[in-house]
Design an enzyme around this catalytic site. Structure first.
Site, PDB file in Angstrom:
ATOM      1  N   GLU A   1     -85.793 -33.534   4.860  1.00 28.60           N
ATOM      2  CA  GLU A   1     -86.295 -33.937   3.552  1.00 28.60           C
ATOM      3  C   GLU A   1     -87.288 -32.948   2.946  1.00 28.60           C
ATOM      4  OE1 GLU A   1     -87.716 -37.891   4.341  1.00 28.60           O
ATOM      5  OE2 GLU A   1     -85.744 -38.789   4.070  1.00 28.60           O
TER       6      GLU A   1
ATOM      7  N   GLU B   1     -81.051 -36.791  27.283  1.00 18.83           N
ATOM      8  CA  GLU B   1     -82.515 -36.675  27.318  1.00 18.83           C
ATOM      9  C   GLU B   1     -83.046 -36.372  28.713  1.00 18.83           C
ATOM     10  OE1 GLU B   1     -84.621 -40.878  27.929  1.00 18.83           O
ATOM     11  OE2 GLU B   1     -83.588 -40.752  26.007  1.00 18.83           O
TER      12      GLU B   1
END
Length: 273
Positions: free
Chosen positions: A83, A114
């Site tokens: 953004e 992960e």
């Protein structure tokens, strides 16, 4: 340290028999829990401030900001990074979000991604990360091997590191130069850290990127003068911003000027303001 470390994010919810609650009760109780998050973030501001200062200094010297995480934490970093260009007109690649498991993991869970302690650094290396940059590891639990391994390797190479977690005294904090710990307590659904922990991380990311962009001169007064004109809503916002700042009264004239120059700032510069 491992014996003393307490995973508050995994503790039992304050609520029981959620399946027996009415929809109204569910919504009210979730909201009650969510309302505690801003206060927890406020307590962390003294930790956030020096990290923002360090990032700004590096960026002013040509550095970049990296977010790295897994699951919800990784996705939040990608959202914040993605953004920055449309909101502030900075180039893509100035703020970069990396998630364990790669692009597929943005929309789908990638099993065991992960848990790979070496892969985080490997993913950073693909971007030629260096000591000009800053890397923030995001991990609600504070125990994600992918993130911890990445931060540890950064430190070996004198790359400034930060972290955002929701457990105090976590391993990811120990691996960061600027650890941020926002302790929001047990989740409404036990262990579901996409809830309060995710909200806390999003708030902190908003604070970090917005403060940096303001420090870099990407905001004037309270306006996004460098935003990209990527849709009609933003064009209209830009036109009104330009008219307010320049004194122009003709909407179409202001619109033409804005579209010619691409941003409010460049349009203002073109008319000597």
């Amino acid at each position: 340290m491992a014996e003393q470390f307490l995973r508050i994010t995994e503790q039992e919810s304050h609520y029981h028999h959620l399946e027996n609650m009415t929809v109204a009760e569910l919504l009210q109780n979730i909201n009650k829990e969510d309302s505690t998050v801003p206060a927890a973030v406020e307590k962390a501001i003294p930790q956030i401030e020096p990290l923002v200062t360090a990032i700004t200094d590096k960026m002013l010297m040509g550095g970049r900001l990296f977010y790295i995480g897994a699951g919800t934490s990784g996705r939040l970093g990608i959202v914040d990074a993605s953004e920055c260009p449309p909101t502030y007109g900075v180039p893509y690649g100035l703020v970069i979000g990396i998630i364990a498991g790669g692009e597929k993991a943005i929309t789908n869970a990638v099993e065991f991604a992960e848990d790979n302690k070496e892969q985080g650094w490997a993913d950073l290396e693909a971007y030629n990360v260096s000591d000009k940059d800053v890397v923030i590891g995001i991990a609600a639990s504070g125990t994600t091997p992918y993130v911890i391994g990445a931060l540890e390797e950064c430190r070996k190479r004198n790359i400034i590191t930060g972290s955002i977690s929701c457990n105090p005294g976590s391993p990811v904090s120990a691996a960061a130069d600027y650890p941020i710990e926002v302790v929001v307590g047990p989740e409404f659904v036990t262990g579901s850290t996409r809830m309060k922990s995710g909200t806390a991380q999003k708030l902190v990311l908003n604070m970090i990127s917005t403060s940096i962009m303001i420090q870099l001169g990407r905001v004037e007064d309270n306006r996004m003068v460098n935003m990209q004109l990527s849709n009609e809503k933003l064009v209209d916002r830009g036109v009104k911003m330009l008219m307010l700042r320049s004194g122009l009264t003709n909407y179409e004239e202001a619109r033409d000027l804005l579209l010619t120059h691409g941003t409010v700032r460049k349009a203002l510069t073109s008319i000597g303001q």
